[in-house]
Design a protein around this motif. Sequence first.
Motif, short mmCIF file in Angstrom:
data_model
loop_
_atom_site.label_atom_id
_atom_site.label_comp_id
_atom_site.label_asym_id
_atom_site.label_seq_id
_atom_site.Cartn_x
_atom_site.Cartn_y
_atom_site.Cartn_z
N GLU A 100 0.83 -1.21 0.00
CA GLU A 100 0.00 0.00 0.00
C GLU A 100 0.86 1.26 0.00
OE1 GLU A 100 -4.13 -1.43 2.11
OE2 GLU A 100 -2.48 -0.81 3.41
N THR A 101 2.00 1.21 0.68
CA THR A 101 2.92 2.35 0.66
C THR A 101 3.44 2.60 -0.75
OG1 THR A 101 3.61 1.97 2.95
CG2 THR A 101 5.10 3.25 1.55
N GLU A 102 3.79 1.53 -1.45
CA GLU A 102 4.26 1.66 -2.83
C GLU A 102 3.15 2.19 -3.73
OE1 GLU A 102 7.28 1.43 -4.12
OE2 GLU A 102 7.97 1.18 -2.06
N GLN A 103 1.92 1.75 -3.49
CA GLN A 103 0.80 2.26 -4.28
C GLN A 103 0.64 3.76 -4.09
OE1 GLN A 103 -2.66 -0.18 -3.15
NE2 GLN A 103 -2.75 -0.88 -5.27
N ARG A 104 0.73 4.22 -2.85
CA ARG A 104 0.59 5.66 -2.58
C ARG A 104 1.71 6.45 -3.24
NH1 ARG A 104 -1.20 3.59 2.50
NH2 ARG A 104 0.90 3.75 3.38
N ARG A 105 2.92 5.91 -3.20
CA ARG A 105 4.05 6.59 -3.84
C ARG A 105 3.85 6.69 -5.34
NH1 ARG A 105 8.91 3.44 -0.61
NH2 ARG A 105 8.81 4.66 1.33
#
Length: 218
Positions: free
Chosen positions: A207-212
Amino acid sequence: MTSRLLVHQQVLEIPPPSATAGLVPTPSPAPDAVASPEQSIGEFRTAASENAFSLAVLLAAAPLNRHIMQLLAAELLPAASPGDLAAVLTSGLLVTMENSAEHSDPHDQVVFDFTPDVREKLLSLGESAKTRRVVALLDHYLGPHVPAIRGITQRVKNPATAFPPGITAETLPYLRVECAVLTALSGASTPHREAAERLRTKVDEFETEQRRATAANP
């Protein structure tokens, strides 16, 4: 198109969302002033019937759309009425997932989700045996059609040796639920607790990578 699921050797007819719109409402929008999960659950428990609340606890162990909700009600809580399911849908405990309207017959899509932390709180109020029955039903009925669900019974039974599929945008909604189920079943079980922590870490990283990626490509 009407979906057909074999339940107790009978065909359970599940109309498409357009046909059930007047009978099974769309979840209420999340309020601007968000109550705590405990407060939201407490208010629903006070206002709802016993069957409606029991159904909400069962549904907390599953990825949700109307097909799955009606299936679990028919199999595990046959005393629940359409009004009980409608009460859950309009309780304020659920929200509609983004992009769910793209799917005209979403028997294999996640359409609804609980508001933050409500799923986990409801699962903590349930019985582990019933949570496992939900998992087994999902594997039996949905597993053949949804790779992220396939084999979940074994993963919940033996979390130290059976592992979930890789996380993608498609598997993410299902694996969030699996993580919540593993957490609820952890109790004094070290394998379940460790499996839940591993999966939660992977979900958080994805999810962190998605937000980035979203921030880099607005």
